[in-house]
Design a protein around this motif. Structure first.
Motif, PDB file in Angstrom:
ATOM      1  N   ALA A 153      39.590  38.153  51.374  1.00 43.71           N
ATOM      2  CA  ALA A 153      40.049  38.204  49.983  1.00 43.71           C
ATOM      3  C   ALA A 153      39.688  39.554  49.389  1.00 43.71           C
ATOM      4  O   ALA A 153      38.648  40.135  49.711  1.00 43.71           O
ATOM      5  CB  ALA A 153      39.409  37.097  49.157  1.00 43.71           C
ATOM      6  N   GLU A 154      40.580  40.046  48.539  1.00 48.58           N
ATOM      7  CA  GLU A 154      40.368  41.281  47.784  1.00 48.58           C
ATOM      8  C   GLU A 154      40.941  41.038  46.394  1.00 48.58           C
ATOM      9  O   GLU A 154      42.151  40.919  46.242  1.00 48.58           O
ATOM     10  CB  GLU A 154      41.064  42.459  48.457  1.00 48.58           C
ATOM     11  N   GLU A 155      40.048  40.936  45.411  1.00 52.41           N
ATOM     12  CA  GLU A 155      40.467  40.590  44.055  1.00 52.41           C
ATOM     13  C   GLU A 155      40.057  41.681  43.075  1.00 52.41           C
ATOM     14  O   GLU A 155      38.928  42.168  43.152  1.00 52.41           O
ATOM     15  CB  GLU A 155      39.795  39.290  43.618  1.00 52.41           C
ATOM     16  N   ALA A 190      38.383  43.359  40.042  1.00 48.51           N
ATOM     17  CA  ALA A 190      37.141  42.959  39.373  1.00 48.51           C
ATOM     18  C   ALA A 190      36.609  44.126  38.558  1.00 48.51           C
ATOM     19  O   ALA A 190      37.036  45.270  38.724  1.00 48.51           O
ATOM     20  CB  ALA A 190      36.105  42.517  40.400  1.00 48.51           C
ATOM     21  N   ALA A 228      37.284  46.289  43.017  1.00 47.33           N
ATOM     22  CA  ALA A 228      37.763  45.083  43.683  1.00 47.33           C
ATOM     23  C   ALA A 228      36.568  44.356  44.289  1.00 47.33           C
ATOM     24  O   ALA A 228      35.625  44.984  44.767  1.00 47.33           O
ATOM     25  CB  ALA A 228      38.771  45.433  44.776  1.00 47.33           C
ATOM     26  N   CYS A 229      36.632  43.047  44.261  1.00 49.94           N
ATOM     27  CA  CYS A 229      35.630  42.203  44.897  1.00 49.94           C
ATOM     28  C   CYS A 229      36.213  41.834  46.264  1.00 49.94           C
ATOM     29  O   CYS A 229      37.258  41.186  46.344  1.00 49.94           O
ATOM     30  CB  CYS A 229      35.360  40.965  44.057  1.00 49.94           C
ATOM     31  N   LEU A 269      35.779  38.812  37.782  1.00 47.51           N
ATOM     32  CA  LEU A 269      37.094  38.815  38.426  1.00 47.51           C
ATOM     33  C   LEU A 269      38.186  38.846  37.367  1.00 47.51           C
ATOM     34  O   LEU A 269      37.934  38.572  36.188  1.00 47.51           O
ATOM     35  CB  LEU A 269      37.232  37.593  39.323  1.00 47.51           C
ATOM     36  N   ALA A 270      39.409  39.154  37.784  1.00 50.44           N
ATOM     37  CA  ALA A 270      40.537  39.283  36.853  1.00 50.44           C
ATOM     38  C   ALA A 270      40.780  38.014  36.042  1.00 50.44           C
ATOM     39  O   ALA A 270      41.224  38.083  34.897  1.00 50.44           O
ATOM     40  CB  ALA A 270      41.798  39.675  37.617  1.00 50.44           C
ATOM     41  N   ASP A 271      40.456  36.845  36.607  1.00 45.34           N
ATOM     42  CA  ASP A 271      40.670  35.591  35.874  1.00 45.34           C
ATOM     43  C   ASP A 271      39.514  35.248  34.929  1.00 45.34           C
ATOM     44  O   ASP A 271      39.493  34.188  34.324  1.00 45.34           O
ATOM     45  CB  ASP A 271      40.929  34.429  36.847  1.00 45.34           C
TER      46      ASP A 271
END
Length: 146
Positions: free
Chosen positions: A30-32, A34, A63-64, A104-106
């Motif tokens: 995963a790459e989110e 952040a 990114a996380c 994170l983005a959310d």
């Protein structure tokens, strides 16, 4: 044993940057997007330096990155070597690897490993470094594709 956390990457290891392709591509699950609050970013010789500074109220974009199954130990060793991290507080460290909460983005908060400029370097950067406005290495003036 080291806590198994994802990595917060903010410079040349971010997706689309050259070290991502060399060290992370195909090795993550995963790459989110952040953000790391309480930090500033400084321009370096082809890569950025992150300095923690809660007084300035800055944040760093990145990114996380979660290593793929079976890749964690190898990625940890590889990234420690890339970031010149020997051991906590070691005098040869360019960066320290520290666990910090990233957003994170959310809006979800999660702990991740972050490579921050070692103390002596952080002091020099605060005194004489060139800050990257907005805390985004990929969005800096003169960045490739920007």
């Amino acid at each position: 044993m080291t806590e198994r956390l994802p990595f917060f990457v903010y410079g040349t290891l971010r997706p689309g940057e050259h070290n991502h392709d060399l060290f992370l591509a195909g090795r993550t699950s995963a790459e989110e997007p952040a953000t790391l609050p309480g930090a500033l970013l400084y321009d370096g010789p082809g890569y950025p330096y992150l300095v923690e500074d809660v007084r300035e109220g800055g944040a760093v974009a990145g990114a996380c990155v979660t290593p793929a199954y079976g890749e964690y130990a190898r990625l940890l060793r590889t990234l420690d070597q890339l970031e010149d991290f020997v051991a906590p507080g070691h005098p040869r460290n360019m960066y320290e690897r520290v666990a910090r909460e990233v957003i994170l983005a959310d809006g979800t908060a999660t702990r991740a490993w972050v490579y921050v400029a070692a103390d002596g370097l952080a002091r020099d950067l605060a005194a004489r470094g060139r800050r990257i406005a907005g805390g985004d290495w990929c969005g800096r003036a003169g960045a490739a594709g920007v």
